[in-house]
Design a protein around this motif. Structure first.
Motif, PDB file in Angstrom:
ATOM      1  N   UNK A 318      49.753   6.327  56.847  1.00 17.50           N
ATOM      2  CA  UNK A 318      48.679   5.349  57.057  1.00 17.50           C
ATOM      3  C   UNK A 318      49.240   3.933  57.142  1.00 17.50           C
ATOM      4  N   UNK A 322      49.113   1.422  60.312  1.00 14.24           N
ATOM      5  CA  UNK A 322      48.514   0.084  60.269  1.00 14.24           C
ATOM      6  C   UNK A 322      49.367  -0.883  61.072  1.00 14.24           C
ATOM      7  N   UNK A 336      35.542   1.652  48.517  1.00 13.08           N
ATOM      8  CA  UNK A 336      36.783   2.006  49.191  1.00 13.08           C
ATOM      9  C   UNK A 336      37.317   0.867  50.050  1.00 13.08           C
ATOM     10  N   UNK A 389      26.118  -9.351  49.976  1.00 16.23           N
ATOM     11  CA  UNK A 389      25.252  -8.267  50.428  1.00 16.23           C
ATOM     12  C   UNK A 389      26.059  -7.331  51.332  1.00 16.23           C
ATOM     13  N   UNK A 418      20.875  -5.290  57.923  1.00 15.59           N
ATOM     14  CA  UNK A 418      19.620  -5.571  58.605  1.00 15.59           C
ATOM     15  C   UNK A 418      19.900  -5.716  60.107  1.00 15.59           C
TER      16      UNK A 418
ATOM     17  N   UNK B 223      40.686   1.221  47.187  1.00  9.99           N
ATOM     18  CA  UNK B 223      40.591   0.131  48.155  1.00  9.99           C
ATOM     19  C   UNK B 223      41.953  -0.523  48.340  1.00  9.99           C
ATOM     20  N   UNK B 226      43.904   1.187  50.832  1.00  7.95           N
ATOM     21  CA  UNK B 226      43.417   0.921  52.183  1.00  7.95           C
ATOM     22  C   UNK B 226      43.993  -0.373  52.731  1.00  7.95           C
ATOM     23  N   UNK B 227      44.401  -1.284  51.838  1.00  5.00           N
ATOM     24  CA  UNK B 227      45.040  -2.517  52.286  1.00  5.00           C
ATOM     25  C   UNK B 227      46.530  -2.288  52.545  1.00  5.00           C
ATOM     26  N   UNK B 344      20.081 -11.356  44.715  1.00  7.30           N
ATOM     27  CA  UNK B 344      20.679 -10.895  45.972  1.00  7.30           C
ATOM     28  C   UNK B 344      20.905 -12.065  46.907  1.00  7.30           C
ATOM     29  N   UNK B 345      22.084 -12.084  47.484  1.00  8.93           N
ATOM     30  CA  UNK B 345      22.275 -13.028  48.573  1.00  8.93           C
ATOM     31  C   UNK B 345      21.879 -12.308  49.845  1.00  8.93           C
ATOM     32  N   UNK B 346      21.035 -12.927  50.610  1.00 11.17           N
ATOM     33  CA  UNK B 346      20.479 -12.236  51.776  1.00 11.17           C
ATOM     34  C   UNK B 346      21.492 -12.044  52.890  1.00 11.17           C
ATOM     35  N   UNK B 347      21.171 -11.152  53.776  1.00  5.51           N
ATOM     36  CA  UNK B 347      21.988 -10.974  54.967  1.00  5.51           C
ATOM     37  C   UNK B 347      21.693 -12.086  55.948  1.00  5.51           C
ATOM     38  N   UNK B 348      22.707 -12.548  56.599  1.00  6.85           N
ATOM     39  CA  UNK B 348      22.452 -13.594  57.590  1.00  6.85           C
ATOM     40  C   UNK B 348      22.586 -13.018  58.975  1.00  6.85           C
TER      41      UNK B 348
END
Lengths: 486, 348
Positions: A318, A322, A336, A389, A418, B223, B226-227, B344-348
């Protein structure tokens, strides 16, 4: 006898998993619950079997209101659930497994359990030795044992939650035979599935759920397209993005690559072109994730047979891939993708190639400001992922990809975002493809697949069952393919 | 709201353990006020006692510095005691075998202690990374091995001429002693070494790219990988570094406190340091005062024994109560934060 559900509502935070569901299931009926992942089937099954308690609503059996406060309360009220892979104690014998969790009274002794099990075996043509350790039984036989146990505890309603996922074809026939005999004997059976063929084969009625709501109940058999109409929203039928003529040279090839999944391993041969966007459709766990991860070269997958610009990179890890410009963006961005507790600046420093001993934090902070700006992330260089978010987390992950990625592998690129954020993400991804990035992504959102893909591969139970050009894709086509109907 | 809550918890964090300690004194029929007085007298009452408190402070600081590295990598380095012992054994070997001037011998002892500790820490790390042995069990096992090794050396090859006793080896030649000031038992060199190492460790963790990748590995190995971080390598690195730093504690114990190898050379400071790092909440700057307080309680317990007839283990009881009450408070605090809806910080 009938089971009556009255306005069952269950929410998880902002998500309404069951929205005021009302349903009647007669005795002797095999009633299907159909819907795609996240439609609310499993939540409803868990409510009925006492694993989660609903926010509001009641369940009545024979006009008597039930208290389903725990799984054992549900079983003693007469509702039993058969899980995909029954929860059993593998070291214990079959009969001991029946005793675990049974009431401690004179009616539930080891002798009686053994007697009951032998009787059930005779009645339904099972062959389970009461004293055999359960680990020696196949998954199908464990299901039979579990059915015997639930009957012994007095179940009158049996819920089967995707029961055919982990068993073979012949075991499936046996199971269906058992279910039919149970229904003939007057039991109510609730059969939860996303497989259209199975529902058609075994159920007498089916209720279709979508986004927590009941879309309709149908008598079976009925045309499959009627069910698909109920399962999927087909108001928008966007057209495909572009023809594949405008695409560049072959960028990525998979030759006889093995994709290991929960089910079995299927071989795939595929080629992908520079600048192409390919969607991987399918229900959760059908193999899309395994394919993406094996192309990325992640440790737990078979990664042979991958060619990048005609070069065999099957043995490259992996980390090595990269360096070729491969990037994998997981669905679970918080767990993850990002390291919680580290700031955006620290993420930038992690992702940047600088290898000097002392990090240039000023540079990283400048860089993170630029990313925050360019990707309009609502946060500061000192923000941690937990304060962002879902949309902002995804923007950050995109921002952390080094310049000019060659192959971008994404799971559910816009899940939880959203509309505005999702549109922004796709605008950015399209701009990447114009500069030569090849994008493979899995998605359960038909609109997304039909709008942005050049091609779509549909996965079913670990294998690719269909390749579609985006112009060929319709909601109905995708819907029936997802359910395994070609 | 935020600030007021923080102050409230800070106040409780001081008040609760103090009250609990007072209750302990009442329970053993000792006057709490006199005990408090003796605490200050015993730990800071004279320059000599202050020096002795610092002498305990040094191994606590070094062990805490070691632990903060492994904690940052998400590892429970229970094997720290063994790493201290390994450092002391390696330093003792140099002290016994090499004759040279003080600066040369001491430098060689420090290097040897570093290497000895790294070997012991590296073993625990290898067991974890390559053998899949949980670092808690691996470390615990290696502690027993190290203790056994010391007793074997003291009773066997390094025993005093004509005597086979667990009392310790022959004292080192004076060239292998850390220099001290007149009338004090503490060596200023060891204090400088401990503070310097703590600063170096904190700098490494917070300012360098290696430290960043090590912390990322500790916070979320999945994670981090993954970096493109080789998380196994960083886990091993954390054990090597922690072992080396713990080995230095062994060096100071051997060369600045006992001037020879004794069976209880680690003095339980490794385990005590685990409590210190837990209390500091992994924030390095808090290690200095908290370790000093722990050292002071250890000193005060001698006075409690002499003046009030209390058992010397009472110091340990007080330290334990302190840690428990702070952990309880922070646990309660975490729960009370969780109950509040997250803005919550909203989605922009």
């Amino acid at each position: 006898m009938s089971l009556q559900l009255r306005s069952i509502t269950k929410t998880f935070g902002p998500i309404v998993a069951n929205d005021s569901l009302s349903l009647t299931i007669e005795s002797g009926e095999i009633h299907g619950l159909l819907g795609e992942n996240g439609a609310g089937k499993s939540t409803l099954a868990k409510v009925l079997s006492g694993f989660v308690s609903p926010d509001s609503g009641t369940v009545e059996l024979d006009d008597e209101q039930l208290k389903l406060s725990s799984p054992s309360a549900a079983v003693s009220s007469g509702i039993g659930i058969l899980h995909q892979e029954p929860l059993v104690f593998l070291d214990f014998s079959a009969v001991d497994n029946m005793l675990v969790g049974s009431p401690r009274d004179g009616n539930h002794t080891k002798d009686l359990a053994e007697e009951h099990l032998l009787k059930i075996c005779e009645q339904f043509n099972f062959s389970i030795d009461p004293l055999i350790p359960v680990q020696k039984l196949s998954v199908g036989e464990r299901q039979q044992l579990e059915i015997a146990r639930l009957l012994w505890l007095g179940a009158r309603v049996l819920i089967l939650d995707e029961p055919t996922t982990a068993i073979s074809g012949s075991q499936r026939e046996n199971l269906f035979q058992t279910i039919r005999s149970l229904a003939e004997a007057g039991m109510s059976v609730i059969f939860v599935s996303h497989k259209l063929e199975e529902i058609q084969e075994i159920c007498s009625r089916v209720t279709v759920l979508r986004q927590g709501r009941i879309m309709g109940t149908k008598h079976l058999p009925c045309p499959t397209s009627d069910l698909i109409d109920l399962m999927f929203d087909r108001e928008l039928e966007p057209q495909g993005r572009k023809s594949s003529d405008s695409l560049g040279s072959i960028c990525l090839e998979l030759c006889g690559q093995k994709v290991t999944t929960h089910f079995e391993s299927g071989k795939v041969d595929m080629t992908f072109r520079t600048g192409e966007i390919v969607g991987l459709a399918g229900l959760e766990g059908a193999g899309q994730r395994d394919l993406l991860r094996s192309i990325a070269g992640l440790d737990d997958t078979v990664t042979e047979g991958v060619f990048f610009r005609s070069r065999d990179i099957g043995d490259d890890s992996y980390i090595h891939r990269m360096q070729y410009g491969f990037h994998y963006l997981p669905a679970d961005r918080g767990r993850e993708g990002l390291v919680d507790g580290l700031t955006i600046t620290e993420h930038v420093a992690l992702a940047s190639p600088q290898r000097s001993i002392a990090t240039d934090w000023k540079l990283s902070r400048e860089e993170s400001k630029k990313i925050i700006d360019k990707f309009s992330i609502k946060g500061t260089p000192e923000s941690v992922p937990a304060s962002l978010s879902g949309g902002n987390q995804q923007r950050l992950l995109l921002g952390l990809i080094p310049d000019n990625p060659t192959v971008l592998l994404m799971e559910h690129p816009t899940r939880g975002l959203d509309i505005e954020s999702a549109a922004w993400v796709w605008k950015y991804l399209m701009s990447l493809t114009e500069e030569g990035t090849t994008i493979l992504f899995s998605s359960s959102d038909f609109d997304e697949l039909m709008t942005y893909c050049d091609r779509i591969f549909v996965f079913f139970e670990g294998a690719i069952i269909q390749e579609l050009a985006s112009v060929e894709a319709t909601t109905e086509r995708l819907g029936s393919l997802l359910g395994g109907v070609k | 709201m935020f600030v007021r809550n923080d102050l409230l918890f800070l106040g409780l964090g001081i008040l609760v353990p103090v009250c609990a300690s007072m209750l302990v004194f009442l329970f053993v029929d000792a006057p709490p006020l006199r005990a408090t007085e003796l605490f200050f007298e015993g730990a800071f009452g004279s320059s000599q006692r202050m020096g002795d408190t610092l002498m305990i402070w040094v191994p606590l600081l070094l062990a805490s510095s070691a632990l903060i590295i492994t904690f940052s990598a998400g590892m429970w380095n229970i094997g720290i005691e063994g790493q201290i012992i390994a450092g002391a054994v390696a330093a003792s070997f140099v002290a016994r075998e090499f004759e040279a001037s003080t600066p040369v011998v001491l430098t060689a002892m420090i290097v040897a202690g570093l290497i000895g500790g790294m070997i012991w820490g590296g073993l625990a790390g290898l067991l974890r990374v390559r053998g899949g042995v949980n670092e808690i069990f691996g470390g615990l096992g290696l502690n027993f091995v190290a203790t056994g090794l010391v007793v074997y050396l003291i009773m066997g090859p390094w025993s005093r001429r004509g005597i086979a006793s667990t009392g310790g080896t022959e004292p080192f030649r004076p060239q292998a002693w850390f220099p001290t000031l007149d009338g004090l038992r503490v060596s200023p060199l060891s204090v400088l070494l401990a503070i310097g190492v703590l600063i170096l460790v904190l700098w490494f963790l917070s300012r360098t790219s290696y430290g960043l990748r090590l912390r990322a590995t500790g916070k979320n190995p999945l994670a981090a990988s993954r970096f493109g971080i080789r998380t196994d390598a960083y886990l091993l690195l954390s054990f090597l570094l922690a072992g080396g730093v713990a080995g230095l504690a062994g060096v100071t114990q051997a060369a600045a406190v006992y001037h020879r190898l004794v069976p209880s050379i680690s003095g339980g400071y490794g385990f005590l340091a685990i409590l210190i790092v837990l209390l500091a909440g992994f924030r390095g700057q808090w290690i200095l005062p908290i370790a000093l307080f722990f050292a002071a309680v250890s000193m005060a317990s001698f006075q409690w024994q002499l003046q009030l007839g209390l058992h010397s283990s009472l110091g340990g009881v007080i330290q334990g109560i302190l840690v428990l009450s702070v952990l309880l408070l922070s646990g309660y605090r975490a729960i009370s934060y969780m109950r509040k809806p997250i803005s919550e910080e909203g989605d922009a």
